[in-house]
Design an enzyme around this catalytic site. Structure first.
Site, short mmCIF file in Angstrom:
data_model
loop_
_atom_site.label_atom_id
_atom_site.label_comp_id
_atom_site.label_asym_id
_atom_site.label_seq_id
_atom_site.Cartn_x
_atom_site.Cartn_y
_atom_site.Cartn_z
N ARG A 1 38.03 42.56 54.47
CA ARG A 1 37.01 43.35 54.93
C ARG A 1 36.13 43.67 53.91
NH1 ARG A 1 40.20 43.67 58.90
NH2 ARG A 1 41.72 43.99 57.15
N THR A 2 37.01 44.28 52.54
CA THR A 2 35.82 44.93 51.71
C THR A 2 35.27 43.93 50.95
OG1 THR A 2 37.71 46.73 51.54
CG2 THR A 2 36.00 46.39 49.91
N LYS B 1 44.83 33.95 30.87
CA LYS B 1 44.99 33.48 29.41
C LYS B 1 45.09 34.63 28.60
CE LYS B 1 41.67 29.63 29.72
NZ LYS B 1 40.25 29.36 29.53
N ARG C 1 38.12 45.18 42.74
CA ARG C 1 39.27 45.83 43.08
C ARG C 1 40.16 45.31 42.26
NH1 ARG C 1 41.40 45.05 49.33
NH2 ARG C 1 40.20 46.90 49.32
N HIS D 1 39.14 54.66 46.77
CA HIS D 1 38.59 53.47 47.54
C HIS D 1 37.00 54.13 48.15
CE1 HIS D 1 37.46 50.09 49.73
NE2 HIS D 1 38.59 49.84 50.15
C1 NCD Z 1 42.46 49.48 52.61
C2 NCD Z 1 42.85 49.26 51.21
O1 NCD Z 1 42.59 48.00 50.53
O2 NCD Z 1 43.02 50.17 50.41
N1 NCD Z 1 41.78 48.25 53.08
C3 NCD Z 1 40.46 48.18 53.17
O3 NCD Z 1 39.98 48.15 52.13
N2 NCD Z 1 39.98 48.39 54.42
C4 NCD Z 1 43.62 49.88 53.22
C5 NCD Z 1 45.02 49.00 53.19
O4 NCD Z 1 45.06 47.90 52.57
O5 NCD Z 1 45.74 49.40 54.00
#
Ligand code: NCD
Length: 307
Positions: free
Chosen positions: A54-55, A83, A104, A132
């Site tokens: 999703r993100t 590397k 991320r 997040h």
């Molecule tokens: C979350 C995350 O990546 O922290 N997912 C997300 O971005 N919606 C929650 C999770 O991974 O459990």
């Protein structure tokens, strides 16, 4: 002024700036088509050193729907990181090509570090078990759409409160509004980090209680925020197996809840929400998914100075 700024954790935004982003997102929700083209000529990089569905896709969809373009990677194994290139150098490079970066990374603090070397705004799309903030924008949009505002709620966070970065960010964001109470529901091993208790709840005199059983407290909640046990952050598989099914929300437990309690989950879910409750009007986790893209459209438009 949001143009050119980084978003590493919710505290980076004043309440006024947060409101500016959320109210733009509300406008986008009403007529997304009319925002096509506001980011024409701009480029978003998505650098995902950790898995995501999703993100990453919602960031990319957001930029494409604003008329901008996207590049990036979803598997760091195909980059010079293998590397031995440092994150600082990767960021110096990518920020020379693009206008905004969503990143991320499994390490806590990685996004903050990246922001020190970047020529363009860094958006933290998750740094280890830390924060997040764009999931928080999504959560706040969903809460406001169903509850009308952010004050006077009893919020239950349930599951992996130790590693769950979405919990840390949302708790920090909601602690800035009046008359909220928090109920922290987890096995002792997965309790919220001490810094959250001291820096967020105690420092601001916010009432919180800790409970191990969801059934004991579900009837008090206005908002139930369920989370997945964060398997990838465990050192020991046996501990994961022992803890993974600590909480399973089903129709039986939901009978004890208020009629207007809302159920949120950042997704992905594993076992912690039984699909039998997906059709319950209180289950808003797929609404959150939709709002995620609009929240990110608003954020990108603001940080790039397009709107
Ligand atoms: C979350 C995350 O990546 O922290 N997912 C997300 O971005 N919606 C929650 C999770 O991974 O459990």
């Amino acid at each position: 002024m949001l143009k050119g700024r980084h978003l590493i954790e919710p505290g980076d935004l004043t309440l006024e700036e947060l409101e500016e982003i959320l109210s733009l997102a509300d406008k986008i929700i009403v007529d997304p088509q009319s925002f096509y083209g506001v980011c024409r000529g701009k480029l978003l990089a998505t650098l995902f050193f950790e898995p995501s569905t999703r993100t990453r896709l919602s960031f990319e969809a957001a930029m494409l729907r604003l008329g901008g373009k996207v590049l990036g990677f979803s598997d760091a194994n195909a980059t010079s990181t293998t590397k031995g290139e440092s994150l600082a150098d990767t960021i110096r490079t990518v920020s020379s090509y693009t206008d905004v970066i969503a990143m991320r990374n499994p390490k806590e603090g990685a996004a903050l570090l990246a922001s020190k070397y970047s020529l363009v705004p860094i958006i933290n799309a998750g740094d280890g078990g830390h924060h997040h903030p764009t999931q928080t924008l999504t959560d706040l949009l969903t809460i406001r759409a169903s509850k009308g505002g952010f004050e006077g709620h009893t919020i239950g966070f349930c599951g992996d409160l130790k590693f769950g970065r979405t919990v840390h960010s949302l708790a920090k964001a909601l602690s800035r509004y009046k008359n909220n109470k928090f109920i922290l529901i987890s096995p002792p091993e997965l309790g919220i980090p001490d810094y959250m208790i001291s820096e967020v709840f105690e420092k601001n005199n916010i009432p919180y209680t800790i409970n191990e059983r969801l059934e004991n407290v579900i009837g008090d909640l206005d908002i139930l925020y369920m989370t997945r046990v964060q398997k990838e952050r465990f050192f020991n598989e046996q501990d994961y197996i022992r803890l993974k099914d600590s909480y399973i929300l089903n129709n039986e437990k939901l009978k004890l809840a208020k009629k207007n309690m809302i159920i949120l989950h950042p997704l992905p879910r594993v076992n912690e929400i039984s699909p039998e409750i997906d059709s319950d009007p209180r289950a808003l986790y797929f609404k959150q998914v939709q709002y995620g893209m609009y929240a990110r459209m608003a954020l990108i438009a603001k940080l790039t100075g397009a709107l």
